[in-house]
Each structure stands twice: as C-alpha cells, then as structure tokens.
Design a protein around this motif. Structure first.
Motif, PDB file in Angstrom:
ATOM      1  N   LYS A 280       0.834  -1.193   0.000  1.00 34.82           N
ATOM      2  CA  LYS A 280       0.000   0.000   0.000  1.00 34.82           C
ATOM      3  C   LYS A 280       0.872   1.247   0.000  1.00 34.82           C
ATOM      4  O   LYS A 280       1.971   1.253   0.551  1.00 34.82           O
ATOM      5  N   LYS A 281       0.336   2.329  -0.600  1.00 38.71           N
ATOM      6  CA  LYS A 281       1.133   3.544  -0.773  1.00 38.71           C
ATOM      7  C   LYS A 281       1.517   4.200   0.546  1.00 38.71           C
ATOM      8  O   LYS A 281       2.516   4.908   0.613  1.00 38.71           O
ATOM      9  N   ASP A 282       0.711   3.995   1.578  1.00 38.79           N
ATOM     10  CA  ASP A 282       1.015   4.633   2.858  1.00 38.79           C
ATOM     11  C   ASP A 282       1.886   3.771   3.768  1.00 38.79           C
ATOM     12  O   ASP A 282       2.164   4.138   4.913  1.00 38.79           O
ATOM     13  N   SER A 283       2.323   2.587   3.274  1.00 35.93           N
ATOM     14  CA  SER A 283       3.153   1.706   4.095  1.00 35.93           C
ATOM     15  C   SER A 283       4.609   2.169   4.074  1.00 35.93           C
ATOM     16  O   SER A 283       5.060   2.827   3.125  1.00 35.93           O
ATOM     17  N   ASN A 284       5.347   1.818   5.107  1.00 35.38           N
ATOM     18  CA  ASN A 284       6.755   2.206   5.199  1.00 35.38           C
ATOM     19  C   ASN A 284       7.600   1.548   4.120  1.00 35.38           C
ATOM     20  O   ASN A 284       8.524   2.152   3.572  1.00 35.38           O
ATOM     21  N   ILE A 285       7.280   0.280   3.820  1.00 34.29           N
ATOM     22  CA  ILE A 285       8.053  -0.426   2.782  1.00 34.29           C
ATOM     23  C   ILE A 285       7.861   0.240   1.435  1.00 34.29           C
ATOM     24  O   ILE A 285       8.801   0.398   0.661  1.00 34.29           O
TER      25      ILE A 285
END
Length: 470
Positions: A280-285
């Motif tokens: 997902k775009k808001d994930s840290n990875i």
C-alpha cells in the motif's frame, strides 16, 4: 642553457578578428576554455596591449596618413581592437580609391607568434627582469623596418604542461595582431614577402630582445635543421599516435562498462517498481522502495550522461588519431618527394666522366640553385608544442578514466546493498503471502464449523484485554 627566440606568422581575413581576440585575450575557443591552459595557481600572468590608431588631423587623405599614430592602452575590450582595425582599413580603402585601384586583398591581418625558451625566460623572471620589454621592442622594430602597424599584443604565460616526472613547464610566447598593409609601399605586406624577408623576421627578433638587454638568439635556419627536426617529428608523431590508440581502446572499454552499469541500474529500478506494487502507498516499505527507485533513477541518468560525454570524447579521439596518421603519411610522402627531386636535380647538374666520377657542370649556378631549392623544401613547421598539448590532454583523459573507475566501484557497492535489500523485501513478501494464505484457510475452517461468531467474540475479548493492559 637554451635561449632561443622563434617567430611564426600566419595571415587571416578580417572576419577572423573576433576569433583571434577570443583566443588571445579571452583565452577561449568557440566559447569554451582552451584545453592547454594551466591551472590558475600555476599561471604567471598575461599582458594585453591594444594600440589605438588615432588620426590627428581631419584634412586631406595624405595629411591624415602622415598624422596618425598609435596610442598604447591596456585594454581588453574587443570594441577598441575593432575600432583600431577599422581606422587603418578605412585609410587603406581611401588610399586605393584616390588612386583608382580595385580592392583585391583577402588577407587583412597578420598574426605573429613569438616564442622564447622557458629556461632563459624563468632565469630573467627570477631576477625581476621584465621579459615583456623584448616583445614590445620587436613591435617597434617591425614598424620601422617593414611598416607594420600592430593592432594588439597579447603575452601569454598561462600555457604549458606537466611532464611524466610531475614537473611543471611553461610555454612563454606572445601573439601580435598586425594590419596587413604598408601605407608607404601601398601594398599588402605578407603576400609580397620573399624568403629573405621571413629570415629577417627571425634575425630582427633576436636584435630586438638583445637591444633591451635580453640574451635571446634566433634558431638555425630551417634548411639547416630540417632533417633532424623532421625525423624527431615523425618519431614523436608516431609515438603519440600509438598512445592515442591505446587510450582510445581504454575509453571504449570504459564506455561499455558504463553502458552495462546504467543498463543494470535500469533493471534494478524496474524490479523495485514491480515489488512496490505489492504494498500500500502509505506503508513504510512502499515509501522506502520509492526512495530507492528515485536514487536508482538519478544514478542511471548520471551514468547515461557520463556515457554520452565519454562517447563524444572517443569520437574526437578517433578523429585526432586519423589526423595524426594523415600527418605522418603526408610527411613520408613529402620526404620521398624531396629525395626524388634532388636525385633528378643532381643528375641534371652533374656529368659522369669516363673514369666513373661525377663533376658539377657550373659550380656557381649549382650552389645558388641548390640553396634556393633547400629553402623551397624547408617549409614544414615544427609541431612540438602541439604534441605537448596532446600529451597534456591525454593525461586529463586518463585521470578522468581513473576517476570513473573509482565512481563505478562505489556504485557497485551500492548495487550490492540494493540486491540485499531486494532479498529482504522478497522474504517479507513471501511471509506476507503465507500469512494471507493461513488467514484465508482459517476463515474457511471457521465457516465450515459454524464458529465464526465464537471467533469474533474471542477476538473482541483479546482486544479488550489488550486495551486494559495498556
């Protein structure tokens, strides 16, 4: 100790005034720095003097011609040089008009390059003696002997090279821009020069420097040193040509390495983009992958630009190699032509006797024509300064090559770290897929056993206990 003074001359059309100014004063060629300039800390200071030719009276042409003089100004402005040239050109054209003569002159400028030996020049500089006075005296003597009106003098001490032993060498020389017209003889100067006039230019340079107390001597006449210099030139040109070919091979190999690197960078970037789609775009990875993609894009563009620049240098080097090969070939052909010519000359001017000995037909005519012919075949200028410049350019290219190798080592280490990061990210994706699969199987099991409601109560209870503990 070497103490020579050497003079070379070349003619230009008036359209070359700007390019001469660019080279001599601005120290540029086509808007870019000259390649053979030393670093600023190694320069010993240049001097530019523009001679503003001023008409005193405003009477008849003959009055103006008698009453113009040159005022020295330490000007670096092109407009001053152009105004000075236009003044003399207008006087020349007016003189032609008054005598109903057509203007057929195509070469309006003479450029002198006056070189002096580094060893003697540095000796005088160490004693605080101004060597520029010799150049200035030479300008005065050229005016007195040949009617030459100098437009600008540029003395350069910012050229040179560093040899293989890391010793700095300076190329001390001056450029004079001269108006190519003698108002007394009413003729262009250089096109009416004879061989003895060119020899007198060399002799006059020695006298001018000697007159101000500078012990410089003209070199030997070209016909006396031609064979020695030509053999040395051929050897240096051949050696230089081989060095250029080796450098060209190194650069081609280096260019391929750079191309492979930016291709690899592009591949790494695309792999990371595919991995990023799993998150997902808001994930840290996702954010971490985006940052690495951005860095890879920058590295890729840097290497692509380096590839383009090196490719341009390779093409220029290839042309340079071809030019040097052409020079070598032309010199060989010229030498063979000279041998053939003098073989025929000796045959025509000697007679073989019955005792198989050769006798000169007319000793006086033979000597006179022989000297003249030597002057005719001694018109190849030395190219030692040019070769030193080429060596200097080669050292710059080689240092660029070494720097690129270091940059690539750093980049390879960066790529290895990215490979490790990719492995870790793939492990995370595999674990994520495994957890999703286990979660799916758990939901199917609860649904089959009608335990969904009990499972929801269980999870709510766990969340309540977790909140309580917090």
């Amino acid at each position: 100790m070497s103490n020579f003074v050497q003079v070379n001359v070349i003619s230009h059309s008036k359209n070359s005034l700007g390019s001469c100014y660019e080279h001599n004063v601005e120290r540029l060629k086509d808007g870019e720095d000259l390649p053979h300039l030393l670093e600023e800390c190694n320069c010993l200071g240049n001097e530019n003097i523009t001679f503003s030719h001023i008409v005193v009276s405003c009477g008849t042409f003959e009055e103006n011609l008698r009453n113009f003089y040159a005022q020295q100004t330490k000007s670096n402005n092109y407009s001053d040089l152009k105004n000075s040239f236009d003044t003399l050109e207008n006087l020349r054209l007016e003189q032609l008009k008054n005598e109903n003569r057509e203007d057929y002159q195509t070469k309006h400028l003479i450029e002198f390059e006056v070189g002096i030996s580094e060893e003697k020049a540095k000796e005088y500089l160490s004693l605080g003696i101004d060597i520029n006075e010799g150049f200035k005296q030479y300008i005065n003597d050229l005016k007195a002997k040949f009617g030459m009106n100098t437009l600008q003098m540029s003395i350069h001490r910012d050229e040179g090279y560093i040899d293989k032993d890391n010793v700095l060498h300076h190329n001390f020389h001056g450029h004079f821009l001269v108006h190519n017209y003698n108002f007394e003889t009413k003729k262009a100067i250089l096109s009416n020069f004879r061989k003895k006039d060119y020899r007198q230019l060399q002799t006059l340079a020695q006298k001018s420097f000697n007159q101000v107390g500078l012990d410089f001597k003209r070199g030997l006449s070209k016909f006396q040193t031609k064979l020695k210099h030509q053999k040395r030139n051929d050897f240096i040109l051949h050696k230089q040509n081989q060095e250029l070919k080796i450098l060209q091979t190194d650069l081609l190999q280096k260019n391929q390495e750079i191309k492979d690197l930016y291709t690899l960078l592009n591949s790494q970037k695309n792999q990371l983009k595919e991995l990023r789609l799993q998150f997902k775009k808001d994930s840290n990875i996702y954010k971490m992958l985006s940052l690495n993609i951005k860095n890879l894009s920058f590295e890729e563009q840097t290497k692509r630009e380096e590839f383009r620049q090196l490719d341009t240098k390779i093409k220029e080097l290839k042309n340079q190699v071809q030019r040097e090969e052409q020079i070598i070939q032309e010199d060989l052909e010229y030498a063979n032509e000279i041998k053939s010519y003098f073989k025929t000359y000796l045959k025509e001017n000697t007679t073989k006797s019955k005792d198989n000995k050769y006798y000169i037909n007319n000793i006086n005519e033979f000597y006179k024509s022989l000297v003249d012919n030597f002057y005719n075949v001694s018109n190849l200028d030395l190219k030692l300064e040019k070769l030193e410049k080429l060596k200097n350019e080669n050292s710059i290219l080689k240092s660029h090559l070494e720097k690129s190798k270091l940059d690539n080592q750093s980049l390879n280490e960066h790529l290895k770290k990215l490979d490790l990061l990719n492995i870790k990210i793939k492990d995370l994706i595999d674990k994520k897929d495994l957890l999703e699969e286990e979660n799916y199987n758990l939901k199917i099991y609860l649904k089959d056993k009608n335990l969904e409601e009990d499972y929801q109560n269980f999870t709510r209870k766990l969340e309540h206990n977790f909140e309580f503990e917090r």
